[in-house]
Motif scaffolding. Sequence first.
Motif, PDB file in Angstrom:
ATOM      1  N   ALA A 195       5.976  11.218  -3.512  1.00 57.48           N
ATOM      2  CA  ALA A 195       5.226  10.110  -4.179  1.00 57.48           C
ATOM      3  C   ALA A 195       5.274   9.879  -5.580  1.00 57.48           C
ATOM      4  N   LEU A 196       5.364  10.894  -6.271  1.00 56.66           N
ATOM      5  CA  LEU A 196       5.762  10.552  -7.893  1.00 56.66           C
ATOM      6  C   LEU A 196       7.060  10.002  -7.927  1.00 56.66           C
ATOM      7  N   ASP A 197       8.187  10.515  -7.149  1.00 52.59           N
ATOM      8  CA  ASP A 197       9.406  10.116  -7.324  1.00 52.59           C
ATOM      9  C   ASP A 197       9.571   8.567  -6.995  1.00 52.59           C
ATOM     10  N   ALA A 198       8.682   7.863  -6.296  1.00 46.58           N
ATOM     11  CA  ALA A 198       8.599   6.678  -6.055  1.00 46.58           C
ATOM     12  C   ALA A 198       8.107   5.784  -7.013  1.00 46.58           C
ATOM     13  N   LEU A 199       7.531   6.249  -8.157  1.00 45.38           N
ATOM     14  CA  LEU A 199       6.800   5.352  -9.128  1.00 45.38           C
ATOM     15  C   LEU A 199       7.454   4.325  -9.920  1.00 45.38           C
ATOM     16  N   PRO A 200       8.913   4.844 -10.141  1.00 46.89           N
ATOM     17  CA  PRO A 200       9.504   3.739 -10.861  1.00 46.89           C
ATOM     18  C   PRO A 200       9.797   2.395  -9.921  1.00 46.89           C
ATOM     19  N   GLY A 201      10.028   2.523  -8.753  1.00 45.13           N
ATOM     20  CA  GLY A 201      10.238   1.342  -7.678  1.00 45.13           C
ATOM     21  C   GLY A 201       9.266   1.073  -7.128  1.00 45.13           C
ATOM     22  N   CYS A 202       7.906   1.721  -7.053  1.00 47.38           N
ATOM     23  CA  CYS A 202       6.751   1.259  -6.447  1.00 47.38           C
ATOM     24  C   CYS A 202       5.549   0.799  -7.143  1.00 47.38           C
ATOM     25  N   VAL A 203       5.391  -0.381  -7.016  1.00 50.94           N
ATOM     26  CA  VAL A 203       4.165  -0.870  -7.804  1.00 50.94           C
ATOM     27  C   VAL A 203       3.096  -1.419  -6.688  1.00 50.94           C
TER      28      VAL A 203
ATOM     29  N   ILE B  43       0.805  -0.982   0.065  1.00 50.13           N
ATOM     30  CA  ILE B  43      -0.213   0.063   0.046  1.00 50.13           C
ATOM     31  C   ILE B  43       0.979   1.246  -0.055  1.00 50.13           C
ATOM     32  N   LEU B  44       0.557   2.105  -0.767  1.00 46.88           N
ATOM     33  CA  LEU B  44       1.270   3.445  -0.926  1.00 46.88           C
ATOM     34  C   LEU B  44       0.458   4.348  -0.370  1.00 46.88           C
ATOM     35  N   LEU B  45       1.004   4.820   0.928  1.00 41.48           N
ATOM     36  CA  LEU B  45       0.366   5.893   1.825  1.00 41.48           C
ATOM     37  C   LEU B  45       0.951   7.307   1.544  1.00 41.48           C
ATOM     38  N   ILE B  46       0.280   8.198   1.063  1.00 42.86           N
ATOM     39  CA  ILE B  46       0.587   9.549   0.685  1.00 42.86           C
ATOM     40  C   ILE B  46      -0.210  10.312   1.788  1.00 42.86           C
ATOM     41  N   GLU B  47       0.523  10.847   2.511  1.00 39.18           N
ATOM     42  CA  GLU B  47      -0.106  11.699   3.869  1.00 39.18           C
ATOM     43  C   GLU B  47       1.031  12.587   4.529  1.00 39.18           C
TER      44      GLU B  47
ATOM     45  N   THR C 113       2.224  -4.419   3.749  1.00 41.23           N
ATOM     46  CA  THR C 113       3.294  -3.591   3.436  1.00 41.23           C
ATOM     47  C   THR C 113       2.967  -1.933   3.111  1.00 41.23           C
ATOM     48  N   VAL C 114       3.397  -1.224   3.972  1.00 44.95           N
ATOM     49  CA  VAL C 114       3.064   0.296   3.766  1.00 44.95           C
ATOM     50  C   VAL C 114       4.220   0.699   3.388  1.00 44.95           C
ATOM     51  N   ASP C 115       4.235   1.713   2.162  1.00 43.52           N
ATOM     52  CA  ASP C 115       5.290   2.718   1.787  1.00 43.52           C
ATOM     53  C   ASP C 115       4.567   4.084   1.903  1.00 43.52           C
ATOM     54  N   PRO C 116       5.107   4.672   3.120  1.00 46.69           N
ATOM     55  CA  PRO C 116       4.581   6.281   3.315  1.00 46.69           C
ATOM     56  C   PRO C 116       5.455   7.127   2.792  1.00 46.69           C
ATOM     57  N   ARG C 117       4.635   8.073   2.158  1.00 50.96           N
ATOM     58  CA  ARG C 117       5.382   9.279   1.316  1.00 50.96           C
ATOM     59  C   ARG C 117       4.515  10.589   1.973  1.00 50.96           C
ATOM     60  N   THR C 118       5.374  11.494   2.285  1.00 52.80           N
ATOM     61  CA  THR C 118       4.772  12.740   2.902  1.00 52.80           C
ATOM     62  C   THR C 118       4.325  13.779   2.019  1.00 52.80           C
ATOM     63  N   ASP C 119       4.621  13.796   0.633  1.00 49.31           N
ATOM     64  CA  ASP C 119       4.247  14.682  -0.127  1.00 49.31           C
ATOM     65  C   ASP C 119       4.031  14.238  -1.615  1.00 49.31           C
ATOM     66  N   GLY C 120       3.321  14.837  -2.376  1.00 51.67           N
ATOM     67  CA  GLY C 120       3.175  14.562  -3.932  1.00 51.67           C
ATOM     68  C   GLY C 120       4.379  14.396  -4.608  1.00 51.67           C
ATOM     69  N   ARG C 121       5.212  15.108  -4.382  1.00 58.29           N
ATOM     70  CA  ARG C 121       6.417  15.098  -5.239  1.00 58.29           C
ATOM     71  C   ARG C 121       7.172  13.745  -4.806  1.00 58.29           C
TER      72      ARG C 121
END
Length: 133
Positions: A46-54, A13-17, A36-44
């Motif tokens: 989260a977008l940077d995580a795209l290549p390695g996060c499906v 789960i990609l969590l953007i908060e 499994t939780v992949d937390p991201r704290t901002d939109g940028r």
Amino acid sequence: MSEHARPRAIPRILLIEDDADIIYLIRFMLERQGYTVDPRTDGRDALDALPGCVPDLILSDVMLPYIDGLELVRRFREQPGWEHLPMVMLTARANETDIVRAFDAGADDYIVKPFQPDELLARVKRFLRRAPA
């Protein structure tokens, strides 16, 4: 287990908060359920995580630094193979206009803060049950 049966991968789960307390609560709750939780704290970020996060599911706040959640949903929907990826907005914005805008952007569900943890977990489970194996 038969030779044809494969163990199912642990859902990611990609969590953007941007609120650390909410990240802690959601991450604790979901990891306790085996996700499994992949937390991201901002939109940028989260977008940077795209290549390695499906991920198997995305939970995103609407009001985020740099790139808001609605724009993220639009961009995620443009990713090849992500057309059917469940995307759930989790936000304090509770008016009808914001909800409609989220669905128009491509969100699959909309949960208003403050939320009940059991309700969030039930919605996550519902979407992950529907995801292809």
